[in-house]
Scaffold this active site. Structure first.
Site, PDB file in Angstrom:
ATOM      1  N   GLU A 145       0.877  -1.166   0.000  1.00 12.48           N
ATOM      2  CA  GLU A 145       0.000   0.000   0.000  1.00 12.48           C
ATOM      3  C   GLU A 145       0.915   1.217   0.000  1.00 12.48           C
ATOM      4  O   GLU A 145       1.476   1.585   1.032  1.00 12.48           O
ATOM      5  CB  GLU A 145      -0.902  -0.003   1.235  1.00 12.48           C
ATOM      6  CG  GLU A 145      -1.913  -1.144   1.240  1.00 12.48           C
ATOM      7  CD  GLU A 145      -3.180  -0.806   0.454  1.00 12.48           C
ATOM      8  OE1 GLU A 145      -3.530   0.386   0.383  1.00 12.48           O
ATOM      9  OE2 GLU A 145      -3.797  -1.727  -0.112  1.00 12.48           O
TER      10      GLU A 145
ATOM     11  N   CYS B 135      -1.663   9.157   2.201  1.00 14.35           N
ATOM     12  CA  CYS B 135      -1.457   8.565   0.883  1.00 14.35           C
ATOM     13  C   CYS B 135      -2.578   8.924  -0.078  1.00 14.35           C
ATOM     14  O   CYS B 135      -2.373   9.034  -1.274  1.00 14.35           O
ATOM     15  CB  CYS B 135      -1.338   7.052   0.994  1.00 14.35           C
ATOM     16  SG  CYS B 135      -2.663   6.303   1.945  1.00 14.35           S
TER      17      CYS B 135
END
Lengths: 402, 488
Positions: free
Chosen positions: A129, A167
């Site tokens: 991720e 993110c």
């Protein structure tokens, strides 16, 4: 957890097939510092749900959170099967020497590469991720209600998420030249409402995690051409590791601020002649974790979905897709691979074992040697599920399969 | 690269590989491979050349492996055609976005998951089913809309060059390419950045592929192997079981298959009966001089032949041969060989055999062996022959492998509705049927929100009432939301 029945072609009758989920075994979760609780616990949920034994290595850059996790998890959860190991890169390295059945990594691409290289030695599958420069396309919205809504969401999605250190936070905006001034004005007004005159005192924004990242962000603004493009904010407080919400208009595209993931409260606005140019702009760059677009233009939306690639796409809002657990969450290309959230978390840590069950009754004697042309003809019918031919050939009424 | 031409062939090095990938990226960026028409046309082209060149394919397989014609047809050609046809049938449906439910947390909103191709992918295939294992993943890659480079195994050179020829002639060579070669060419390819790498082969090279992929964070699917065990219970139809074991061992490329029966585990009492049944059926199938039988593949090359001969070299092992053991190094032939109770620590019990040697290991109780099996490396497949329901349940519960098949060997991979892939040492990822399409796709979630409703509670300045409301929203509790809004 229950197994899934799988259908079979008639020729396979009577037999059954199903998919049985089973745990992969021993799982390592390495999480990052920006959402230290969420990013440690969300994968943990999936790993436990799938029946695995887990080790969490929280980020040492968020030491207080790591300590809380290390204290509370063993006292509430089965501490023989779920462990928290604190430490920095050297601890991580040692953990990576060992053989895991799956590694779940949230963090930067640079460290991701090291993790995956270590996993390769043991053929351990990994989930990455990562991040990327998540763009927000802002179309020239005519209604002032829409504009306000969009800008609030953008401000929330940039500065309200760990001061841009997320993110899926917005990295930069793409908008039309003619709309940019309106956008900047709207931002100025809303920023005052949301953050007040003194954001540090208002405690409505997070600070930068540490000095290293603070200096990294400061350096992004050092370039005079970048500095001169600042239209809002720009002040830095090194003592408090605080950077004021900052907006820039058209910094040079080859400056680091437009080449690396910003991960901080600096918001460049890039202007284009027409909004459709945003599609090529995004296509020319690495695939981000998310693309945001504020637009009512159906055609633009369609083109965006089919012509660009990203982990996900969200229209007219920011960040909320994280909370939608019917949707998988993960990246593609440079933003990572693998996905989780909701049932996808369970799947991420599960091996779906295929089971097929035959019995001794029926058999295709013609699949066995010694081979002959006759057997070949029979077989050709079978694999085509051409039962009529099968019958005819057996009865000797048909010679060859054409 | 393949055959020698009249003009000078340049070596396929990193520079050539990089330029190849760049060309393919440009092609992919043009959007050509995304269209349904293109994908269908390529799959139809593959079917066409498989039909029109059936004889050439069979000849190539005969040259590379001495593979019997019927076996070639059943295990390679038929399987590939079935895969193509299944994909053509399902493709339109698979390409459609999938509507997804949304919860009150993101109300009002709608969502869907849109499949999209990854981009430019690399398929590296193995030598044992050189036709099928090269093209089956390519079917998935094309179905998902990617541009593909196929690197067939150089250990099956006739098939490799036939693939290069057929793909070059029948398919869109601006987006589907075959690169032939050995280690240097493969290394050159692995130095490039791909959007996915699909590798079929052994664990040693699998690690090299995964390490190369790690440099670019490229997702990888690995189809490896393992020592696929066959547990045999005593209460079975011995004749049918024996035939299926033979078909699943020597009928699969003479044991050189990732899902073939590696060794048998059965009870001490049943072993003699089992071995006798195998002897009888083996003679029916291959005659009493199996080295001369036309229906058995040979060992692929002298390296593997030497490897297998070495497994038998050990005195403690060769003394346990109960059937077969004949070898013919000139034609690279090894007769079907059965061994009884070789030592646990012998080489033959510690690496994947991948050949016509079948150890039979005896135990007291079959159930106990399931659990002890857990401690070994997970194989690609595990098999059990039994009629007892309870034994089947214990088997499924305790034995982990890529896939399990009860009362037969290898057939489960013919079912396109079952994912085919390994776990642990036997690999990662899966394919076949729609799983092939999925493995080469990115399933992109798309969330549509409107400018309508909004909770100012999301934004600073933060206050306790906002926290209450947000908690209620995230819990999806309508009652909680009302309470928070009313200030309770």
């Amino acid at each position: 957890m229950s197994s899934k029945s799988v259908k079979l072609p008639i020729i396979a009758f009577p037999s059954t097939a199903e998919l049985v989920p089973e745990p992969v075994g021993l799982v390592l979760v390495i999480s990052s510092w920006n959402f230290p609780f969420g990013l440690s616990l969300e994968p943990l949920i999936g790993a436990i749900a799938a029946g695995n034994v887990v080790v969490i290595k929280p980020s040492e850059l968020a030491p207080a959170s790591a300590a809380v996790l290390a204290e509370t998890i063993p006292s509430y959860l089965d501490n023989k099967a779920i462990k928290v190991i604190q430490g920095g890169p050297s601890v991580c390295q040692q953990l990576l020497q060992l053989k895991w059945d799956k590694i779940f990594f949230t963090g930067s691409a640079e460290v991701g590469r090291t993790v995956m290289a270590a996993a390769a030695k043991h053929l351990t599958p990994v989930i990455m991720e990562l991040g990327g420069k998540c763009p927000a396309i802002v179309d020239s919205l005519s209604s002032s209600w829409d504009r306000q809504m969009a800008m609030k969401r953008i401000i929330g999605g940039k500065f309200g998420t760990c001061a841009g250190q997320a993110c899926i936070g917005i990295d930069y905006i793409l908008t039309e030249k003619k709309f940019a001034p309106i956008l900047v004005e709207q931002i100025k007004v809303l920023m005052k409402n949301i953050f007040g005159e003194n954001p540090v005192e208002a405690k409505s924004m997070a600070r930068i995690v540490n000095k290293h990242h603070f200096l990294r962000l400061k350096q992004l603004l050092d370039d005079p051409l970048v500095k001169s493009s600042i239209v809002v904010g720009g002040s830095l407080d090194e003592n408090h590791l605080f950077i004021e919400p900052t907006v820039l208009v058209d910094p040079p595209l080859n400056a680091p601020i437009m080449k690396e993931e910003i991960f901080g409260p600096l918001l460049p606005i890039i202007t284009l002649d027409i909004i459709e140019e945003s599609i090529d702009f995004i296509k020319d760059r690495p695939k981000p974790l998310t693309i945001y677009a504020f637009t009512k233009n159906r055609r633009l939306r369609q083109r965006l979905i089919s012509e660009t690639s990203s982990g996900s796409v969200t229209f007219n809002d920011t960040i909320v897709q994280y909370a939608a657990d019917t949707m998988p969450f993960g990246g593609v290309g440079e933003s990572g691979f693998g996905r989780y959230h909701g049932k996808f978390s369970f799947d991420a840590f599960t091996h779906e074992k295929a089971i097929a069950n035959r019995n001794f009754l029926t058999d295709f004697w013609f699949r066995l040697p010694p081979w002959s042309d006759y057997k070949l003809q029979l077989f050709k019918s079978v694999y085509r599920f051409d039962y009529l031919s099968l019958l005819l050939i057996t009865l000797g009424l048909k010679k060859s399969w054409s | 690269m393949g055959s020698k031409d009249a003009k000078k062939e340049e070596a396929f090095d990193a520079e050539a590989a990089r330029s190849l990938v760049n060309d393919l990226r440009g092609r992919f960026a043009s959007g050509k491979t995304k269209s349904c028409e293109w994908r269908v046309s390529q799959l139809k082209a593959m079917l066409k050349f498989t039909n029109e060149h059936e004889k050439d394919i069979i000849d190539a397989l005969r040259s590379d492996l001495s593979k019997p014609m019927v076996e070639s047809f059943i295990t390679e050609i038929a399987m590939l055609k079935a895969s193509c046809e299944f994909t053509l049938k399902g493709l339109k449906r698979w390409m459609m976005p999938e509507k997804v439910k949304t919860s009150i947390t993101t109300f009002p909103s709608s969502a869907e998951i849109v499949p999209e191709p990854l981009g430019v992918v690399l398929v590296i295939s193995a030598w044992n089913y050189p036709f099928l294992l090269a093209l089956d993943p390519v079917i998935g890659a094309i179905a998902a809309g990617n541009a593909v480079v196929l690197k067939p195994s150089e250990i099956a050179p006739a098939t490799s060059s036939l693939l290069a020829k057929l793909v070059g002639e029948y398919m869109d060579s601006s987006a589907v390419k075959v690169v032939e070669g050995a280690i240097p060419e493969t290394s050159a390819l692995l130095e490039q950045k791909w959007d996915k790498i699909f590798y079929t082969g052994n664990g040693k090279v699998g690690r090299i592929v995964l390490a190369a992929a790690a440099r670019f964070l490229t997702p990888v699917a690995l189809e490896l192997g393992g020592k696929c065990p066959v547990f045999v219970d005593s209460d079975v139809n011995v004749k049918v079981m024996a035939r299926r074991v033979i078909a699943g061992k020597w009928g699969l490329n003479n044991g050189q298959a990732c899902v073939s029966a590696d060794h048998i585990i059965t009870t001490k009492d049943f072993a003699p009966k089992l071995i006798d049944a195998l002897k009888v059926e083996l003679e029916k199938f291959y005659g009493n001089d199996p080295l001369k039988s036309e229906d058995l593949s040979r060992i692929v090359n002298s390296n593997h032949f030497a490897r297998l001969a070495k497994l038998l070299d050990d005195d403690k092992v060769s003394g346990k041969i109960v059937l077969g053991g004949q070898i013919e190094s000139k034609d690279l032939k090894i007769a079907p060989t059965i061994l009884l109770d070789v030592p646990e620590d012998s080489l033959i019990m510690n690496e994947e055999i991948f050949g016509p040697l079948l150890p039979v290991i005896t135990v007291d109780r079959l159930e106990d062996s399931f659990r002890s099996y857990n401690l070994k490396e997970k194989p690609l497949a595990a098999y059990l022959f039994t009629n007892k329901k309870k034994l089947k349940e214990e088997f499924v519960r305790n034995v982990s492998a890529g896939g399990l098949l009860i009362n037969d060997i290898g057939l489960h991979l013919a079912n396109p509705h079952l994912p085919f892939g390994g776990v642990g040492e036997s690999g990662m990822g899966s394919y076949h049927g729609k799983f092939s399409f999925d493995t080469f796709s990115h399933k992109k979630p798309v969330l549509y929100r409107s400018f309508g409703g909004d909770a100012s509670a999301r934004y600073p300045p933060y206050a306790p009432w906002k926290l209450k409301l947000l908690k209620a929203l995230l819990d999806g509790s309508i009652f909680g939301i009302i309470r928070a809004l009313l200030g309770w």
